[in-house]
Motif scaffolding. Sequence first.
Motif, PDB file in Angstrom:
ATOM      1  N   TYR A 134       1.387  -3.610  11.578  1.00 55.92           N
ATOM      2  CA  TYR A 134       2.644  -4.397  11.085  1.00 55.92           C
ATOM      3  C   TYR A 134       3.368  -4.142   9.738  1.00 55.92           C
ATOM      4  O   TYR A 134       4.303  -4.003   9.598  1.00 55.92           O
ATOM      5  CB  TYR A 134       2.228  -6.228  11.046  1.00 55.92           C
ATOM      6  CG  TYR A 134       3.381  -6.848  10.775  1.00 55.92           C
ATOM      7  CD1 TYR A 134       4.768  -7.062  11.715  1.00 55.92           C
ATOM      8  CD2 TYR A 134       3.414  -7.210   9.375  1.00 55.92           C
ATOM      9  CE1 TYR A 134       5.698  -7.787  11.120  1.00 55.92           C
ATOM     10  CE2 TYR A 134       4.586  -7.855   8.900  1.00 55.92           C
ATOM     11  CZ  TYR A 134       5.754  -8.190   9.623  1.00 55.92           C
ATOM     12  OH  TYR A 134       6.891  -8.788   9.208  1.00 55.92           O
ATOM     13  N   THR A 135       2.191  -4.246   8.724  1.00 57.98           N
ATOM     14  CA  THR A 135       2.640  -3.916   7.379  1.00 57.98           C
ATOM     15  C   THR A 135       3.379  -2.549   7.057  1.00 57.98           C
ATOM     16  O   THR A 135       4.274  -2.425   6.502  1.00 57.98           O
ATOM     17  CB  THR A 135       1.370  -4.246   6.458  1.00 57.98           C
ATOM     18  OG1 THR A 135       1.120  -5.531   6.471  1.00 57.98           O
ATOM     19  CG2 THR A 135       2.070  -4.129   4.920  1.00 57.98           C
TER      20      THR A 135
ATOM     21  N   SER B 147       6.684  -2.249   9.162  1.00 58.90           N
ATOM     22  CA  SER B 147       7.771  -3.280   8.519  1.00 58.90           C
ATOM     23  C   SER B 147       8.128  -2.657   7.064  1.00 58.90           C
ATOM     24  O   SER B 147       9.398  -2.433   6.759  1.00 58.90           O
ATOM     25  CB  SER B 147       7.404  -4.400   8.360  1.00 58.90           C
ATOM     26  OG  SER B 147       7.120  -4.949   9.462  1.00 58.90           O
TER      27      SER B 147
ATOM     28  N   LYS C  66      12.000  -1.363   6.466  1.00 57.71           N
ATOM     29  CA  LYS C  66      12.782  -1.799   5.516  1.00 57.71           C
ATOM     30  C   LYS C  66      13.186  -1.106   4.523  1.00 57.71           C
ATOM     31  O   LYS C  66      14.289  -1.177   3.763  1.00 57.71           O
ATOM     32  CB  LYS C  66      12.105  -2.995   4.811  1.00 57.71           C
ATOM     33  CG  LYS C  66      12.036  -4.293   5.779  1.00 57.71           C
ATOM     34  CD  LYS C  66      11.533  -5.349   5.186  1.00 57.71           C
ATOM     35  CE  LYS C  66      11.336  -6.784   6.022  1.00 57.71           C
ATOM     36  NZ  LYS C  66      12.936  -7.393   6.027  1.00 57.71           N
TER      37      LYS C  66
ATOM     38  N   CYS D 214      11.928  -8.435  10.105  1.00 62.94           N
ATOM     39  CA  CYS D 214      10.713  -8.163  10.694  1.00 62.94           C
ATOM     40  C   CYS D 214       9.901  -9.509  10.837  1.00 62.94           C
ATOM     41  O   CYS D 214      10.104 -10.343   9.849  1.00 62.94           O
ATOM     42  CB  CYS D 214       9.816  -7.298   9.577  1.00 62.94           C
ATOM     43  SG  CYS D 214      10.466  -5.593   9.676  1.00 62.94           S
TER      44      CYS D 214
ATOM     45  N   THR E 144       7.266  -8.075   3.580  1.00 62.02           N
ATOM     46  CA  THR E 144       7.605  -7.369   4.581  1.00 62.02           C
ATOM     47  C   THR E 144       8.042  -8.458   5.942  1.00 62.02           C
ATOM     48  O   THR E 144       8.505  -7.957   6.726  1.00 62.02           O
ATOM     49  CB  THR E 144       6.464  -6.750   5.039  1.00 62.02           C
ATOM     50  OG1 THR E 144       5.240  -7.378   5.650  1.00 62.02           O
ATOM     51  CG2 THR E 144       6.156  -5.455   3.916  1.00 62.02           C
ATOM     52  N   MET E 145       8.036  -9.547   5.464  1.00 61.47           N
ATOM     53  CA  MET E 145       8.326 -10.519   6.775  1.00 61.47           C
ATOM     54  C   MET E 145       9.391 -11.560   6.610  1.00 61.47           C
ATOM     55  O   MET E 145       9.817 -12.040   5.455  1.00 61.47           O
ATOM     56  CB  MET E 145       7.045 -11.447   6.895  1.00 61.47           C
ATOM     57  CG  MET E 145       7.112 -12.490   8.031  1.00 61.47           C
ATOM     58  SD  MET E 145       5.631 -13.643   7.875  1.00 61.47           S
ATOM     59  CE  MET E 145       6.450 -14.995   6.853  1.00 61.47           C
TER      60      MET E 145
END
Length: 318
Positions: A197-198, A201, A205, A213, A252-253
Amino acid sequence: MAKQYGPTDIKASAIELIGNTPMVALDRIWPGPGRILAKCEFMNPGGSIKDRAALGMISGALANEQLKPNGPIVEMTGGNTGAGLAVIAAVMGHPLTLTTSAGYSPQRAVMMRALGAKLLLAPQVEGVPGKVSWQDACEALRLAESVCKEQGAFYVDQCNNTDNTRAHVETTGPEIWRQTGGRVGAFVAHVGSAGAYTGVSRYLKSQSPDVKCFVGEPAGAEAVKGLPVTKPVHMLQGSGYGNVPPLFSYDTMDGTVSVTDEEAVKYKDLLARTEGLYVGYTSAANVAAAVKLLESGQVPTDAWVVTLLNDTGLKYPE
């Protein structure tokens, strides 16, 4: 006269089969508006996305001489990272010892052993077979640390190893960007170690700040969202342990999406029966999260939402 041959495309080993997985549109599950696109990570040789992290972490350890050629390797795993490590260890000649909770699916244990890994099972202390809690994972972690000390082995430590994230910044993210022609509206995935995920993302980005994300989380185990854990035992093996993983980064979220066990089961069945894709429960939960995201209005109605099909359904009992 010498015989003429055409060009060849032959891989030197299974390691070269890792990555460059195809992207598939899930137009039967979600006919629009917008589109759900899924990265077919079950097509890696170890059967999951964790092959990428395994290769990145072993390559990194060899490069910085934490691991010697043919040196012993130890890791705690839910099964997918273990299978990826076993593929690499078999090709490169590393003795590999893996520890895992007895609650994880026996199919994963069969695969790890078949690939030559020595597998040690830690007893469950909180969960039940098929539903592994953070406390169960900690038992396997303590066993791995003990074995590593005994052997003087390289401990992979996937949950803290930044080469896990780097593997996805350098491979998975760029592949998604290329395969979509840069038309990514949103990315959503559940987190285990959070490397995938990290890494994905962060890369997406870096290409466009407009990409949104989202983290998928099991309902009742929404630690990233900041909620108290009310359901530490759920069906999403290797995900949602009820804590914020060290590799996770909030920058990142853009938001979270909660998925129930029932929704994971529903989309696992839908993926098989309508898309011809037999995948695991976390993969199905990723697709459920993508559907909920498009239904929620948090992304434009015409957005292309990308997610991950983490592993094959053959790794789970029915």
